[in-house]
Motif scaffolding. Structure first.
Motif, PDB file in Angstrom:
ATOM      1  N   LEU A  74       0.886  -1.149   0.000  1.00 51.91           N
ATOM      2  CA  LEU A  74       0.000   0.000   0.000  1.00 51.91           C
ATOM      3  C   LEU A  74       0.930   1.206   0.000  1.00 51.91           C
ATOM      4  N   LEU A  75       0.990   1.954  -1.106  1.00 49.53           N
ATOM      5  CA  LEU A  75       2.067   2.916  -1.332  1.00 49.53           C
ATOM      6  C   LEU A  75       1.595   4.360  -1.300  1.00 49.53           C
ATOM      7  N   GLN A  76       2.487   5.245  -0.808  1.00 52.93           N
ATOM      8  CA  GLN A  76       2.271   6.680  -0.925  1.00 52.93           C
ATOM      9  C   GLN A  76       3.623   7.372  -0.984  1.00 52.93           C
ATOM     10  N   GLY A  84      19.115  11.944   5.521  1.00 50.66           N
ATOM     11  CA  GLY A  84      19.904  11.847   6.741  1.00 50.66           C
ATOM     12  C   GLY A  84      19.126  12.070   8.022  1.00 50.66           C
ATOM     13  N   ARG A  85      17.920  12.614   7.920  1.00 47.82           N
ATOM     14  CA  ARG A  85      17.126  12.837   9.121  1.00 47.82           C
ATOM     15  C   ARG A  85      16.340  11.574   9.481  1.00 47.82           C
ATOM     16  N   VAL A  86      15.986  11.467  10.751  1.00 40.30           N
ATOM     17  CA  VAL A  86      15.338  10.257  11.259  1.00 40.30           C
ATOM     18  C   VAL A  86      13.847  10.527  11.441  1.00 40.30           C
ATOM     19  N   TYR A  87      13.026   9.553  11.055  1.00 37.18           N
ATOM     20  CA  TYR A  87      11.582   9.714  11.112  1.00 37.18           C
ATOM     21  C   TYR A  87      10.937   8.546  11.853  1.00 37.18           C
ATOM     22  N   ARG A  88       9.897   8.890  12.603  1.00 38.93           N
ATOM     23  CA  ARG A  88       9.096   7.881  13.299  1.00 38.93           C
ATOM     24  C   ARG A  88       7.901   7.536  12.432  1.00 38.93           C
ATOM     25  N   VAL A  89       7.802   6.292  12.024  1.00 38.89           N
ATOM     26  CA  VAL A  89       6.723   5.831  11.171  1.00 38.89           C
ATOM     27  C   VAL A  89       5.861   4.874  11.982  1.00 38.89           C
ATOM     28  N   SER A  90       4.554   5.081  11.974  1.00 38.18           N
ATOM     29  CA  SER A  90       3.708   4.220  12.798  1.00 38.18           C
ATOM     30  C   SER A  90       2.351   4.022  12.153  1.00 38.18           C
ATOM     31  N   PHE A 100       3.027  -8.103   8.799  1.00 37.69           N
ATOM     32  CA  PHE A 100       3.021  -6.738   8.288  1.00 37.69           C
ATOM     33  C   PHE A 100       4.419  -6.151   8.445  1.00 37.69           C
ATOM     34  N   ARG A 101       4.866  -5.397   7.426  1.00 41.65           N
ATOM     35  CA  ARG A 101       6.174  -4.740   7.486  1.00 41.65           C
ATOM     36  C   ARG A 101       6.105  -3.363   6.841  1.00 41.65           C
ATOM     37  N   PHE A 102       7.051  -2.477   7.209  1.00 41.31           N
ATOM     38  CA  PHE A 102       7.221  -1.196   6.551  1.00 41.31           C
ATOM     39  C   PHE A 102       8.277  -1.342   5.460  1.00 41.31           C
ATOM     40  N   ALA A 103       8.070  -0.641   4.354  1.00 40.77           N
ATOM     41  CA  ALA A 103       9.070  -0.597   3.286  1.00 40.77           C
ATOM     42  C   ALA A 103       9.226   0.850   2.840  1.00 40.77           C
ATOM     43  N   PHE A 104      10.447   1.222   2.434  1.00 34.55           N
ATOM     44  CA  PHE A 104      10.730   2.588   2.013  1.00 34.55           C
ATOM     45  C   PHE A 104      11.508   2.556   0.710  1.00 34.55           C
ATOM     46  N   GLY A 105      11.336   3.603  -0.103  1.00 37.53           N
ATOM     47  CA  GLY A 105      12.024   3.621  -1.381  1.00 37.53           C
ATOM     48  C   GLY A 105      11.364   2.634  -2.314  1.00 37.53           C
ATOM     49  N   ALA A 106      12.138   1.705  -2.834  1.00 37.65           N
ATOM     50  CA  ALA A 106      11.566   0.666  -3.697  1.00 37.65           C
ATOM     51  C   ALA A 106      10.648  -0.214  -2.864  1.00 37.65           C
ATOM     52  N   SER A 107       9.467  -0.477  -3.385  1.00 38.74           N
ATOM     53  CA  SER A 107       8.485  -1.243  -2.615  1.00 38.74           C
ATOM     54  C   SER A 107       8.944  -2.673  -2.365  1.00 38.74           C
ATOM     55  N   SER A 108       9.963  -3.118  -3.120  1.00 40.51           N
ATOM     56  CA  SER A 108      10.452  -4.485  -2.941  1.00 40.51           C
ATOM     57  C   SER A 108      11.489  -4.574  -1.825  1.00 40.51           C
ATOM     58  N   TYR A 125      13.192   5.355  10.882  1.00 42.12           N
ATOM     59  CA  TYR A 125      13.861   5.224   9.595  1.00 42.12           C
ATOM     60  C   TYR A 125      14.693   6.467   9.298  1.00 42.12           C
ATOM     61  N   THR A 126      15.955   6.260   8.877  1.00 39.31           N
ATOM     62  CA  THR A 126      16.810   7.356   8.436  1.00 39.31           C
ATOM     63  C   THR A 126      16.656   7.518   6.933  1.00 39.31           C
ATOM     64  N   ALA A 127      16.213   8.689   6.490  1.00 39.72           N
ATOM     65  CA  ALA A 127      15.917   8.912   5.076  1.00 39.72           C
ATOM     66  C   ALA A 127      17.187   8.846   4.232  1.00 39.72           C
ATOM     67  N   ALA A 128      17.118   8.063   3.159  1.00 39.95           N
ATOM     68  CA  ALA A 128      18.248   7.925   2.246  1.00 39.95           C
ATOM     69  C   ALA A 128      18.162   8.918   1.090  1.00 39.95           C
ATOM     70  N   SER A 129      17.019   9.614   0.938  1.00 36.52           N
ATOM     71  CA  SER A 129      16.850  10.612  -0.116  1.00 36.52           C
ATOM     72  C   SER A 129      15.792  11.610   0.336  1.00 36.52           C
TER      73      SER A 129
END
Length: 219
Positions: A74-76, A84-90, A100-108, A125-129
């Protein structure tokens, strides 16, 4: 002899505004909210749904029926993210089967551990972009729903949610969902200064959906 002196009425609010302007005093409201376009699922237009996912706009949750045979996302796409900044995802997870898992960037590319029980699922999660796609991923045969998806920036030292004021402004009053908050480490928030910007730090993790409004003054 009676002497009558007539003076125009004084508008105290206007006088105060004028005095503040003369002294260079300025206030402004700043709003800090969830970085998701729509994390409460009251519409199905903000999310790209993989096999088995549906948006229930009556209960405002995203549901997965377990009909898929592989991982489904389920993507957005997110904006306002900084490398480089850190984010709280919930999200609030209701699970009947599967993982259930979280994925970032490529959905795979799922990066979080598996969540295999109902309740709040949280990952840092530390943002890579500066822009990336976030996914709520259900493994094969995942059955359940998610609600109140949220992303907030945190201080990497202690994972507390932070709101960075624009340069040149400092916080005067802080409101959460319209309720006035109390400053102090034992209360609702603290204020820090990193040499460039003032930062409002929440002492308790937010419960989505929520928004913070800060009345700022010129520093």
């Amino acid at each position: 002899m009676t002497v009558t002196i007539s003076k125009p009425a004084i508008n105290i609010r206007e006088q105060l505004t004028e005095l503040k302007a003369q002294q260079g005093y300025e206030e402004r409201q700043f709003h800090f909210d969830n970085l998701m376009t729509n994390g409460t699922f009251d519409t199905d237009t903000d999310w790209t749904k993989g096999t088995g996912w549906t948006i229930n706009t009556t209960t405002n949750v995203a549901e997965c029926d377990g009909t898929q045979t592989t991982n489904t996302d389920l993507l957005q796409a997110l904006s306002g993210i900084q490398t480089g900044r850190v984010y709280r995802v919930s999200t609030q997870l209701t699970r009947s089967a599967g993982l259930f898992r979280f994925a970032f960037g490529a959905s795979s590319n799922p990066v979080s551990p598996d969540f295999n029980s109902s309740g709040e699922a949280v990952y840092y999660y530390t943002a890579a972009s500066d822009t990336f796609t976030i996914a709520g991923r259900g493994t094969a045969a995942f059955v359940g729903s998610i609600d109140n998806f949220s992303v907030y920036e945190v201080d990497p030292a202690d994972n507390k949610v932070i709101h960075t004021m624009p340069k040149g402004w400092k916080p005067l009053h802080v409101f959460e969902d319209g309720a006035l908050q109390r400053e102090g480490s034992a209360y609702d928030y603290t204020v820090e200064y990193d040499g460039f910007n003032y930062i409002v730090k929440e002492t308790v993790a937010p419960v989505a959906p929520y928004s913070t409004t800060v009345i700022g003054v010129r520093a």
